[in-house]
Design a protein around this motif. Structure first.
Motif, PDB file in Angstrom:
ATOM      1  N   PRO A   1      43.261  14.776  77.421  1.00 33.97           N
ATOM      2  CA  PRO A   1      42.236  15.227  76.473  1.00 33.97           C
ATOM      3  C   PRO A   1      42.574  16.548  75.780  1.00 33.97           C
ATOM      4  CG  PRO A   1      41.211  14.434  78.485  1.00 33.97           C
ATOM      5  CD  PRO A   1      42.702  14.457  78.730  1.00 33.97           C
ATOM      6  N   ALA A   2      43.141  17.511  76.502  1.00 38.34           N
ATOM      7  CA  ALA A   2      43.415  18.819  75.912  1.00 38.34           C
ATOM      8  C   ALA A   2      44.697  18.832  75.092  1.00 38.34           C
ATOM      9  CB  ALA A   2      43.486  19.885  77.001  1.00 38.34           C
ATOM     10  N   GLN A   3      45.761  18.192  75.595  1.00 36.39           N
ATOM     11  CA  GLN A   3      47.051  18.169  74.900  1.00 36.39           C
ATOM     12  C   GLN A   3      47.937  17.122  75.550  1.00 36.39           C
ATOM     13  OE1 GLN A   3      47.174  21.950  76.119  1.00 36.39           O
ATOM     14  NE2 GLN A   3      48.160  21.534  78.038  1.00 36.39           N
ATOM     15  N   ASP A   4      49.035  16.819  74.893  1.00 41.17           N
ATOM     16  CA  ASP A   4      50.007  15.906  75.463  1.00 41.17           C
ATOM     17  C   ASP A   4      50.808  16.651  76.523  1.00 41.17           C
ATOM     18  OD1 ASP A   4      49.135  13.999  73.687  1.00 41.17           O
ATOM     19  OD2 ASP A   4      50.757  14.317  72.273  1.00 41.17           O
TER      20      ASP A   4
ATOM     21  N   VAL B   1      54.763  19.174  82.148  1.00 42.01           N
ATOM     22  CA  VAL B   1      54.883  20.323  81.267  1.00 42.01           C
ATOM     23  C   VAL B   1      54.038  20.085  80.026  1.00 42.01           C
ATOM     24  CG1 VAL B   1      56.462  21.714  79.869  1.00 42.01           C
ATOM     25  CG2 VAL B   1      57.207  20.849  82.097  1.00 42.01           C
ATOM     26  N   PRO B   2      53.027  20.920  79.773  1.00 45.22           N
ATOM     27  CA  PRO B   2      52.239  20.764  78.549  1.00 45.22           C
ATOM     28  C   PRO B   2      53.165  20.807  77.330  1.00 45.22           C
ATOM     29  CG  PRO B   2      51.171  22.296  80.043  1.00 45.22           C
ATOM     30  CD  PRO B   2      52.544  22.027  80.609  1.00 45.22           C
ATOM     31  N   PHE B   3      52.984  19.848  76.440  1.00 45.82           N
ATOM     32  CA  PHE B   3      53.837  19.730  75.258  1.00 45.82           C
ATOM     33  C   PHE B   3      53.284  20.618  74.152  1.00 45.82           C
ATOM     34  CE2 PHE B   3      55.760  16.703  71.907  1.00 45.82           C
ATOM     35  CZ  PHE B   3      56.935  17.430  71.877  1.00 45.82           C
ATOM     36  N   VAL B   4      53.462  21.935  74.345  1.00 45.21           N
ATOM     37  CA  VAL B   4      53.028  22.946  73.386  1.00 45.21           C
ATOM     38  C   VAL B   4      54.234  23.806  73.039  1.00 45.21           C
ATOM     39  CG1 VAL B   4      50.623  22.964  74.165  1.00 45.21           C
ATOM     40  CG2 VAL B   4      52.273  24.508  75.224  1.00 45.21           C
ATOM     41  N   SER B   5      54.244  24.381  71.847  1.00 41.51           N
ATOM     42  CA  SER B   5      55.425  25.102  71.365  1.00 41.51           C
ATOM     43  C   SER B   5      55.783  26.320  72.224  1.00 41.51           C
ATOM     44  CB  SER B   5      55.235  25.519  69.903  1.00 41.51           C
ATOM     45  OG  SER B   5      54.123  26.371  69.770  1.00 41.51           O
ATOM     46  N   GLN B   6      54.819  26.910  72.911  1.00 41.26           N
ATOM     47  CA  GLN B   6      55.129  28.051  73.769  1.00 41.26           C
ATOM     48  C   GLN B   6      55.990  27.640  74.960  1.00 41.26           C
ATOM     49  OE1 GLN B   6      52.112  27.150  72.779  1.00 41.26           O
ATOM     50  NE2 GLN B   6      51.119  28.879  71.789  1.00 41.26           N
ATOM     51  N   LEU B   7      55.838  26.410  75.432  1.00 43.33           N
ATOM     52  CA  LEU B   7      56.597  25.939  76.592  1.00 43.33           C
ATOM     53  C   LEU B   7      57.756  25.023  76.204  1.00 43.33           C
ATOM     54  CD1 LEU B   7      53.648  25.227  79.049  1.00 43.33           C
ATOM     55  CD2 LEU B   7      55.143  27.231  78.970  1.00 43.33           C
TER      56      LEU B   7
ATOM     57  N   PRO C   1      59.734  24.927  72.963  1.00 41.34           N
ATOM     58  CA  PRO C   1      59.927  25.461  71.616  1.00 41.34           C
ATOM     59  C   PRO C   1      60.828  24.626  70.714  1.00 41.34           C
ATOM     60  CG  PRO C   1      61.193  26.729  73.195  1.00 41.34           C
ATOM     61  CD  PRO C   1      60.358  25.762  73.986  1.00 41.34           C
ATOM     62  N   THR C   2      61.685  23.786  71.295  1.00 41.48           N
ATOM     63  CA  THR C   2      62.637  23.034  70.488  1.00 41.48           C
ATOM     64  C   THR C   2      62.712  21.586  70.935  1.00 41.48           C
ATOM     65  OG1 THR C   2      63.990  25.025  70.257  1.00 41.48           O
ATOM     66  CG2 THR C   2      65.053  22.924  69.728  1.00 41.48           C
ATOM     67  N   VAL C   3      62.603  20.678  69.963  1.00 45.07           N
ATOM     68  CA  VAL C   3      62.883  19.255  70.174  1.00 45.07           C
ATOM     69  C   VAL C   3      63.974  18.907  69.175  1.00 45.07           C
ATOM     70  CG1 VAL C   3      61.992  16.905  70.069  1.00 45.07           C
ATOM     71  CG2 VAL C   3      60.515  18.761  70.897  1.00 45.07           C
ATOM     72  N   ASP C   4      65.146  18.566  69.671  1.00 43.03           N
ATOM     73  CA  ASP C   4      66.289  18.244  68.814  1.00 43.03           C
ATOM     74  C   ASP C   4      66.685  16.799  69.071  1.00 43.03           C
ATOM     75  OD1 ASP C   4      68.706  17.994  67.459  1.00 43.03           O
ATOM     76  OD2 ASP C   4      69.334  20.044  67.939  1.00 43.03           O
ATOM     77  N   LEU C   5      66.117  15.889  68.283  1.00 47.27           N
ATOM     78  CA  LEU C   5      66.389  14.463  68.472  1.00 47.27           C
ATOM     79  C   LEU C   5      67.853  14.142  68.228  1.00 47.27           C
ATOM     80  CD1 LEU C   5      63.228  12.891  66.780  1.00 47.27           C
ATOM     81  CD2 LEU C   5      63.633  13.316  69.216  1.00 47.27           C
ATOM     82  N   ALA C   6      68.452  14.763  67.220  1.00 48.76           N
ATOM     83  CA  ALA C   6      69.853  14.495  66.893  1.00 48.76           C
ATOM     84  C   ALA C   6      70.771  14.870  68.052  1.00 48.76           C
ATOM     85  CB  ALA C   6      70.257  15.237  65.626  1.00 48.76           C
ATOM     86  N   ALA C   7      70.466  15.986  68.722  1.00 50.14           N
ATOM     87  CA  ALA C   7      71.282  16.431  69.851  1.00 50.14           C
ATOM     88  C   ALA C   7      70.856  15.755  71.160  1.00 50.14           C
ATOM     89  CB  ALA C   7      71.193  17.950  70.002  1.00 50.14           C
ATOM     90  N   GLY C   8      69.682  15.104  71.138  1.00 48.14           N
ATOM     91  CA  GLY C   8      69.220  14.383  72.323  1.00 48.14           C
ATOM     92  C   GLY C   8      68.645  15.256  73.415  1.00 48.14           C
ATOM     93  N   HIS C   9      68.041  16.402  73.037  1.00 47.46           N
ATOM     94  CA  HIS C   9      67.471  17.255  74.072  1.00 47.46           C
ATOM     95  C   HIS C   9      66.216  17.993  73.604  1.00 47.46           C
ATOM     96  CE1 HIS C   9      69.996  20.424  72.093  1.00 47.46           C
ATOM     97  NE2 HIS C   9      68.922  21.150  72.344  1.00 47.46           N
ATOM     98  N   VAL C  10      65.491  18.486  74.597  1.00 44.00           N
ATOM     99  CA  VAL C  10      64.370  19.389  74.366  1.00 44.00           C
ATOM    100  C   VAL C  10      64.650  20.657  75.161  1.00 44.00           C
ATOM    101  CG1 VAL C  10      62.653  17.571  73.990  1.00 44.00           C
ATOM    102  CG2 VAL C  10      62.942  18.508  76.270  1.00 44.00           C
ATOM    103  N   VAL C  11      64.200  21.776  74.635  1.00 42.41           N
ATOM    104  CA  VAL C  11      64.327  23.047  75.335  1.00 42.41           C
ATOM    105  C   VAL C  11      62.971  23.366  75.956  1.00 42.41           C
ATOM    106  CG1 VAL C  11      64.773  25.519  75.094  1.00 42.41           C
ATOM    107  CG2 VAL C  11      66.115  23.872  73.757  1.00 42.41           C
ATOM    108  N   VAL C  12      62.988  23.679  77.261  1.00 38.89           N
ATOM    109  CA  VAL C  12      61.771  24.073  77.958  1.00 38.89           C
ATOM    110  C   VAL C  12      61.925  25.529  78.375  1.00 38.89           C
ATOM    111  CG1 VAL C  12      60.326  23.688  79.997  1.00 38.89           C
ATOM    112  CG2 VAL C  12      61.243  21.744  78.744  1.00 38.89           C
ATOM    113  N   THR C  13      60.914  26.321  78.067  1.00 44.22           N
ATOM    114  CA  THR C  13      60.915  27.741  78.380  1.00 44.22           C
ATOM    115  C   THR C  13      61.088  27.960  79.884  1.00 44.22           C
ATOM    116  OG1 THR C  13      59.444  28.134  76.520  1.00 44.22           O
ATOM    117  CG2 THR C  13      59.581  29.874  78.157  1.00 44.22           C
ATOM    118  N   SER C  14      61.835  28.969  80.232  1.00 40.78           N
ATOM    119  CA  SER C  14      62.074  29.300  81.643  1.00 40.78           C
ATOM    120  C   SER C  14      60.882  30.070  82.198  1.00 40.78           C
ATOM    121  CB  SER C  14      63.354  30.127  81.774  1.00 40.78           C
ATOM    122  OG  SER C  14      64.455  29.398  81.284  1.00 40.78           O
ATOM    123  N   VAL C  15      59.918  29.345  82.706  1.00 42.29           N
ATOM    124  CA  VAL C  15      58.739  29.930  83.331  1.00 42.29           C
ATOM    125  C   VAL C  15      58.815  29.598  84.817  1.00 42.29           C
ATOM    126  CG1 VAL C  15      56.217  29.848  83.467  1.00 42.29           C
ATOM    127  CG2 VAL C  15      57.346  29.689  81.242  1.00 42.29           C
ATOM    128  N   PRO C  16      58.721  30.605  85.704  1.00 41.20           N
ATOM    129  CA  PRO C  16      58.787  30.319  87.135  1.00 41.20           C
ATOM    130  C   PRO C  16      57.768  29.261  87.542  1.00 41.20           C
ATOM    131  CG  PRO C  16      58.884  32.680  86.751  1.00 41.20           C
ATOM    132  CD  PRO C  16      58.563  32.029  85.426  1.00 41.20           C
TER     133      PRO C  16
END
Length: 179
Positions: A129-132, A145-151, A153-168
């Motif tokens: 309900p709140a977010q994906d 992992v909440p799919f928000v830009s703060q966590l 920040p990058t979705v690169d379909l061409a490179a085949g990866h997503v970047v997830v922020t390093s949060v403990p």
């Protein structure tokens, strides 16, 4: 005329029966539930050729209740429980907004941290309900992992990866709290 290539996309999973008339609760796995489960829409059961046609659908307390013309009663609905529902979609179709992604584009992407180290892979996308939320497999363990830009920040379909922020604690269970 050349036919466009298609891929199979998961749009939902059948949950429990709802009532006595064959209705089921569907766990939505698509950004387009009103289109995929609108009256007259057709879905298939994954791994079979069995098609189901939507007779009616409605939202009730954040759950999608669906009736299929091929399912007449609660027994038929119970037999569907656990079935994964799929549709064929054009392989290279993309959302109009460049900051949006289809679930099928995200599943399977490699997850890397901000230093570029591989951390896991995207297994699923949950529409809450709140977010994906991304379901990320890290060494056999699932992390949400909440799919928000703060966590993410990058979705690169061409490179085949997503970047997830390093949060403990986000991608590891043993992380110490940041002080």
């Amino acid at each position: 005329m050349q036919q466009q290539a298609t891929v199979e996309a998961v749009v939902g999973r059948v949950g429990r029966a709802h009532g006595l008339r064959g209705d089921v609760v569907v766990e939505v796995r698509t950004d387009e539930p009103d289109e995929r489960f609108g009256v007259g829409a057709t879905v298939r059961i994954e791994g079979t050729r069995r098609e189901l046609t939507v007779a009616r659908s409605r939202w009730a307390k954040n759950s999608l209740i669906v009736a299929f013309t091929q399912v007449a009663d609660r027994n038929g609905a119970e037999e569907l429980r656990g079935s994964v529902l799929v549709v064929d979609v054009v392989a290279d179709e993309e959302p109009d907004d460049p900051d949006e992604f289809w679930d099928r584009q995200l599943r399977g992407l490699v997850v890397v941290d901000q230093a570029g180290q591989r951390r896991g892979s995207v297994k699923d996308v949950l529409h809450m309900p709140a977010q994906d939320v991304l379901v990320i497999d890290v060494d056999g363990e699932q992390h949400l992992v909440p799919f928000v830009s703060q966590l993410v920040p990058t979705v690169d379909l061409a490179a085949g990866h997503v970047v997830v922020t390093s949060v403990p604690g986000l991608l590891d269970d043993d992380a110490e709290e940041a002080r």
